[in-house]
Design an enzyme around this catalytic site. Structure first.
Site, PDB file in Angstrom:
ATOM      1  N   LYS A   1       6.705  -4.669   1.150  1.00 30.53           N
ATOM      2  CA  LYS A   1       8.115  -4.970   1.388  1.00 30.53           C
ATOM      3  C   LYS A   1       8.830  -5.343   0.100  1.00 30.53           C
ATOM      4  CE  LYS A   1      10.086  -8.702   2.012  1.00 30.53           C
ATOM      5  NZ  LYS A   1      10.535 -10.067   2.338  1.00 30.53           N
TER       6      LYS A   1
ATOM      7  N   ASP B   1      10.910  -5.965   6.968  1.00 31.00           N
ATOM      8  CA  ASP B   1      10.611  -7.380   7.146  1.00 31.00           C
ATOM      9  C   ASP B   1      10.537  -7.663   8.648  1.00 31.00           C
ATOM     10  OD1 ASP B   1      13.220  -7.351   8.052  1.00 31.00           O
ATOM     11  OD2 ASP B   1      13.894  -9.001   6.778  1.00 31.00           O
TER      12      ASP B   1
END
Length: 216
Positions: A124, A142
């Site tokens: 991420k 996320d």
């Protein structure tokens, strides 16, 4: 029970997300690639608001990788102690800075493969840095993107990488980075984890969560 919304509904959903969240953008404050990388890494399992409260002091004292590489992790801890996992993050930010100085001339590398080798930098974080710092088309998944994508029916994956791959497959490449921000804002403001506000959501008539009775 359907697992995915039809492809024909995706452009409509993206248009409506834009209507609801036209201001969607990266909420972290930063001035350089190094500060972006640091802020995103610090934001893991804590809020962007919390990170933005500590980074002005942190970056004033350690504005560059060179400065951070020479920092005492205990002093970094003291500055960022109000955010989650601050002890590990303090060690990681100093350690990754040392690597940036020794291997990349103090600069943040622009390759995914190099970024994910840095301490504390996962998939991420690397994707956010590439999208925000280097202008690449990326989707960073996320908790909000994961929840909202699966809930709406844009995806039906069991892990973040699966959601990322499905979103990249179903969305035009030039919408990837924008979709990331729109889905985050939607998750923060409307599609909450415990009690989504379906009554005030423009996606309700297209959303599988609503269709399958989740809003009752």
């Amino acid at each position: 029970m359907n697992d995915l919304i039809p492809d024909k509904n995706i452009p409509v959903i993206m248009d409506r997300l834009e209507q609801m969240h036209p201001e969607a953008a990266c909420a972290l404050d930063f001035g350089t690639h190094f500060q972006l990388l640091s802020a995103v890494m610090l934001s893991a399992q804590t809020t962007d608001v919390s990170v933005n409260k500590v980074t002005p002091v942190l970056f004033a004292k350690y504005p560059t990788a060179e400065a951070m590489a020479d920092a005492d992790p205990l002093e970094v801890q003291e500055i960022i102690k109000t955010i989650g996992l601050y002890k590990n993050k303090s060690k990681n930010i100093v350690a990754l800075s040392k690597i940036l100085v020794s291997e990349y001339g103090g600069e943040v590398p622009g390759r995914y493969e190099d970024l994910v080798k840095l301490p504390g930098v996962g998939r991420k974080t690397a994707n956010v840095v590439l999208a925000e710092g280097f202008g690449e088309a990326r989707i960073a998944v996320d908790t909000h993107v994961f929840r909202v994508s699966n809930r709406i029916g844009l995806t039906c994956a069991k892990d973040p990488e699966g959601v990322e791959n499905m979103l990249m497959d179903r969305l035009p490449k030039d919408q990837w980075s924008r979709a990331h921000h729109l889905l985050i804002f939607h998750g923060r403001r409307v599609c909450h984890a415990r009690k989504p506000d379906c009554g005030n959501c423009l996606l309700a008539d297209l959303c599988l969560y609503v269709e399958n009775g989740g809003a009752k």
